[in-house]
Design an enzyme around this catalytic site. Structure first.
Site, PDB file in Angstrom:
ATOM      1  N   ASP A  47      27.531  32.126 -11.636  1.00 41.94           N
ATOM      2  CA  ASP A  47      27.033  33.321 -11.019  1.00 41.94           C
ATOM      3  C   ASP A  47      25.993  33.660 -10.954  1.00 41.94           C
ATOM      4  O   ASP A  47      25.767  34.968 -10.598  1.00 41.94           O
ATOM      5  CB  ASP A  47      27.591  34.218 -12.528  1.00 41.94           C
ATOM      6  CG  ASP A  47      26.837  33.954 -14.043  1.00 41.94           C
ATOM      7  OD1 ASP A  47      25.949  33.038 -13.837  1.00 41.94           O
ATOM      8  OD2 ASP A  47      26.923  34.657 -14.738  1.00 41.94           O
ATOM      9  N   ASP A 265       3.722  26.575   9.512  1.00 44.66           N
ATOM     10  CA  ASP A 265       4.987  27.335  10.690  1.00 44.66           C
ATOM     11  C   ASP A 265       5.504  28.426   9.768  1.00 44.66           C
ATOM     12  O   ASP A 265       5.846  27.995   8.708  1.00 44.66           O
ATOM     13  CB  ASP A 265       5.924  25.904  11.117  1.00 44.66           C
ATOM     14  CG  ASP A 265       7.004  26.601  11.708  1.00 44.66           C
ATOM     15  OD1 ASP A 265       6.541  27.758  12.501  1.00 44.66           O
ATOM     16  OD2 ASP A 265       7.672  25.084  12.440  1.00 44.66           O
ATOM     17  N   GLU A 395       6.404  25.846  21.555  1.00 43.15           N
ATOM     18  CA  GLU A 395       6.238  24.638  20.803  1.00 43.15           C
ATOM     19  C   GLU A 395       6.278  23.730  20.574  1.00 43.15           C
ATOM     20  O   GLU A 395       7.075  23.173  20.093  1.00 43.15           O
ATOM     21  CB  GLU A 395       6.936  25.463  19.422  1.00 43.15           C
ATOM     22  CG  GLU A 395       8.478  25.152  18.780  1.00 43.15           C
ATOM     23  CD  GLU A 395       9.357  25.596  17.775  1.00 43.15           C
ATOM     24  OE1 GLU A 395       8.058  25.576  16.716  1.00 43.15           O
ATOM     25  OE2 GLU A 395      10.490  25.801  17.536  1.00 43.15           O
ATOM     26  N   ARG A 417       1.119  21.102  15.450  1.00 48.24           N
ATOM     27  CA  ARG A 417       2.573  21.939  16.320  1.00 48.24           C
ATOM     28  C   ARG A 417       1.528  23.112  16.212  1.00 48.24           C
ATOM     29  O   ARG A 417       1.249  23.132  15.315  1.00 48.24           O
ATOM     30  CB  ARG A 417       3.682  22.086  15.744  1.00 48.24           C
ATOM     31  CG  ARG A 417       4.300  23.360  16.539  1.00 48.24           C
ATOM     32  CD  ARG A 417       5.882  22.737  15.816  1.00 48.24           C
ATOM     33  NE  ARG A 417       6.610  23.372  14.395  1.00 48.24           N
ATOM     34  CZ  ARG A 417       6.644  22.129  13.151  1.00 48.24           C
ATOM     35  NH1 ARG A 417       6.340  20.679  13.298  1.00 48.24           N
ATOM     36  NH2 ARG A 417       6.688  22.694  11.497  1.00 48.24           N
ATOM     37  N   GLU A 419       2.690  27.410  17.833  1.00 53.94           N
ATOM     38  CA  GLU A 419       4.103  27.774  18.781  1.00 53.94           C
ATOM     39  C   GLU A 419       3.414  29.717  19.039  1.00 53.94           C
ATOM     40  O   GLU A 419       2.925  29.935  17.403  1.00 53.94           O
ATOM     41  CB  GLU A 419       4.940  27.621  17.387  1.00 53.94           C
ATOM     42  CG  GLU A 419       5.692  28.632  17.646  1.00 53.94           C
ATOM     43  CD  GLU A 419       7.251  28.114  16.785  1.00 53.94           C
ATOM     44  OE1 GLU A 419       6.878  28.014  15.371  1.00 53.94           O
ATOM     45  OE2 GLU A 419       8.562  28.474  16.866  1.00 53.94           O
TER      46      GLU A 419
HETATM   47 MN   LIG Z   1       9.982  27.906  15.967  1.00 54.42          MN
END
Ligand SMILES: [Mn+2]
Length: 448
Positions: A47, A265, A395, A417, A419
């Site tokens: 639930d 990120d 990115e 990375r 971005e």
């Molecule tokens: Mn992205």
């Protein structure tokens, strides 16, 4: 007296804009009918409910955040042009799941022709569909509506006059509309980005004092809440050291060592709209020589990609620019052998760069790819010429598998990375995320 900046009203989206969007969709479907269901509550176990996330198309045309509603838009000249079905008030259920608007107040709030109790959907929907040639509906979006739509399309003997003969995916039109952000959407996106940027600027210098990826994650998310975010764009990625080579790493109770890079990120959301920013920073405040080599290469690829962000260009052209820069750099560093054109052609760069350079950004953080048709067939949104109002991410990254024996040892385990979020303007583009430092020297200064 202090001057009051009325930011709240600036960020309010009025019913007028939703009404305009509905009118625009109605004019595009001509004499047909469009059915847009809201999301339903989803159980995570027994639930317990998942946090509610509204269906983005439904939200785009209503701004309404309750589950189980259905919006019907009719292009016909007779009968109601717009009908909104929603949950009626229920004091017992409202005690558990929160207040409902109810039909009475909804009539004051929405500029639609009719507001009806969702309990009447089975009886009323067939009458609203009647007379339309085509039903615009995303099959699979609601089990209940699926049944009603399929039921109304059935005809045993022959196609009947006054009955629909066709089903068309409503997202063909809605995705095209959502691909060009209006000023209300841009405001919300800018605000989500502002919250994310402010929070990152506060978090980054404190990173070295955080006990783990998880600790840093919760601190960042607390800053989002403090600055007024209404939610998270997606589960935050904070990845230390070699964890950054896993694209969607889930933050762990793992320390941030001094010599490591940390890939972040992340994005706050505001009123349904999202930010999506990546930065990679040295915990110590200073990049090692090897880390700097790779950082600069990814940054160069980002800049080359951003240069392609303008009207008439495409996400594909942006991706190609990033791939070309990254592959050339990998060949220069002797991580890849031979010449860049060959390594692009045979796809061997994918060992280090295995994802696309960007995605559409909006009500969904990976926003719906607009479907366009050309000479009767559909065209990938990556090839579609960019136009003012398109919002997306750029990115690029490089990821060196820690166990790949074919990679020079010094690079193994590095994951970087970077971005940015971009909006296409009449003459070029605007980098919406430029308040978060990205130049290597600026990052080192911020982290010091
Ligand atoms: Mn992205």
């Amino acid at each position: 007296m202090k001057k009051r900046t009325n930011k709240k009203s600036l960020l309010a989206t009025s019913e007028t804009i939703y009404s305009k969007r509905r009118k625009s969709l109605r004019s595009q479907i001509k004499g047909a009918v469009a059915i847009l269901p809201a999301a339903s509550l989803q159980y995570s176990s027994r639930d317990l409910l998942h946090p509610f996330h509204q269906d983005s198309d439904f939200f785009y045309f209503t701004g309404f955040n309750e589950p189980d509603a259905v919006l019907v838009l009719r292009g016909a000249n007779t009968g109601p042009r717009s009908v909104l079905f929603l949950n009626e008030k229920d004091p017992v259920l409202e005690k558990w799941n929160g207040e409902r608007l109810g039909t009475k107040r909804a009539k004051k709030k929405f500029q639609v022709d009719e507001i009806l109790d969702i309990a009447t959907l089975d009886a009323v929907l067939p009458t609203l569909i009647k007379g339309a040639d085509t039903i615009h509906y995303a099959l699979g979006s609601s089990e209940k509506v699926d049944k009603l739509v399929l039921g109304s399309l059935k005809s045993k003997i022959a196609p009947q006059p006054g009955h629909p003969h066709g089903l068309r995916d409503s997202r063909v039109f809605t995705s095209q509309m959502r691909a060009i952000k209006d000023r209300y959407e841009l405001r919300a996106i800018r605000h989500a980005i502002e919250i994310t940027s402010k929070s990152l600027l506060q978090l980054l210098p404190q990173l070295k004092s955080m006990s783990s990826e998880l600790h840093a994650t919760r601190e960042l998310e607390a800053l989002y809440a403090r600055f007024g975010a209404t939610g998270l764009a997606f589960p935050t990625i904070i990845a230390a050291g070699k964890n950054a080579t896993v694209l969607h790493h889930q933050p762990k109770h793992q320390p941030l060592w001094k010599r490591e890079l940390v890939l972040i990120d992340t994005g706050a959301s505001f009123k349904g709209y999202n930010a999506d920013i990546s930065r990679t920073v040295p915990v110590s405040g200073k990049f090692t020589e090897t880390q700097a080599e790779i950082y600069d290469l990814v940054h160069e690829a980002l800049k080359a990609a951003c240069n392609k962000a303008k009207p008439g260009s495409s996400l594909e052209a942006i991706h190609e620019a990033a791939v070309k820069t990254l592959t050339t750099g990998l060949c220069d560093l002797k991580i890849l052998r031979g010449n860049p054109a060959d390594r692009i052609a045979d796809g061997s760069y994918k060992r280090f760069y295995m994802h696309r350079t960007g995605h559409w950004l909006g009500l969904d953080v990976h926003d719906i790819s607009p479907l366009f048709e050309k000479n009767g067939s559909s065209v990938s949104s990556y090839l579609q010429p960019l136009v003012a109002g398109n919002v997306f991410t750029i990115e690029p990254g490089l990821y060196f598998d820690p166990k790949d024996a074919k990679t020079p040892a010094e690079y193994r385990g590095i994951g970087i990375r970077l971005e940015e979020n971009i909006v296409i303007t009449e003459n070029g583009c605007e980098v919406l995320t430029s308040h978060v430092p990205i130049e290597r020297n600026d990052i080192e200064q911020l982290m010091a």
